[in-house]
Write an enzyme that holds these catalytic residues in place. Sequence first.
Site: not given
Length: 235
Positions: A108, A209, A211
Amino acid sequence: MKKPIIGITMDSRDDGSYYQLGFDYAKAVETAGGVPLGIPYKVSPALIPAILDTLDGILFTVGNDLDPALYGEEWHPKAQRIDPDRQSFELALLAEVEKRRLPALAICLGCQLFNVYRGGSLYQFLPDVADKHEHRRGEDSIRRHAIKVEPDSALGRMIGKGEISANTYHKQAVKTVGRGLRVTAVSDDGIVEGLEDPSLPLFAAVQWHPERLHAEAEHLAPFRLLVEKASQTVR
Ligand SMILES: [Mn+2]
């Protein structure tokens, strides 16, 4: 075998005085086989070499908007400004990471940082341009769009698929691509979702994203890539 130590950059709360880091970054690094360690930025840049001496790889994380003066523009009215201390620390950190050829993954803001560091520019506010997927509206982690991944990139080889479903939570994106970088992932409305410098052991960035989705194999893949490359630098 010793597990590689992965430094993770931290953000701060908008009211100041405290660092913050979403739980998922460290958990994704752990799940991929690395040892996660947070990196505070309100310290002298003179400490950067000593910080990096302790690390085998590094993860650059989410945050507010970079100062557009870095690419010759004025602040957008809807900008959420990054702490200038974080911006200057992370630019200095990235320069030393690049010099040492330390394996690096960026997510990001990290993706935007890699691009601007290499002289590229950003769309400051995607709703001003083509934004079919409303890339910024993913706060609930449910909004997703398809991305095409370059099969012959480091990221693409680790993901092992040419197309995946990515979450989306960003109002900025790469406009002009910085020096030495190639686009490794793109959404079907043409937004850059991944970058890589193939001349370094690992210098890879993603705009989505992973994660938050690391329970899914294709989203754990960027972290496995980082840990695998960092394993080759373990002292
Ligand atoms: Mn997106």
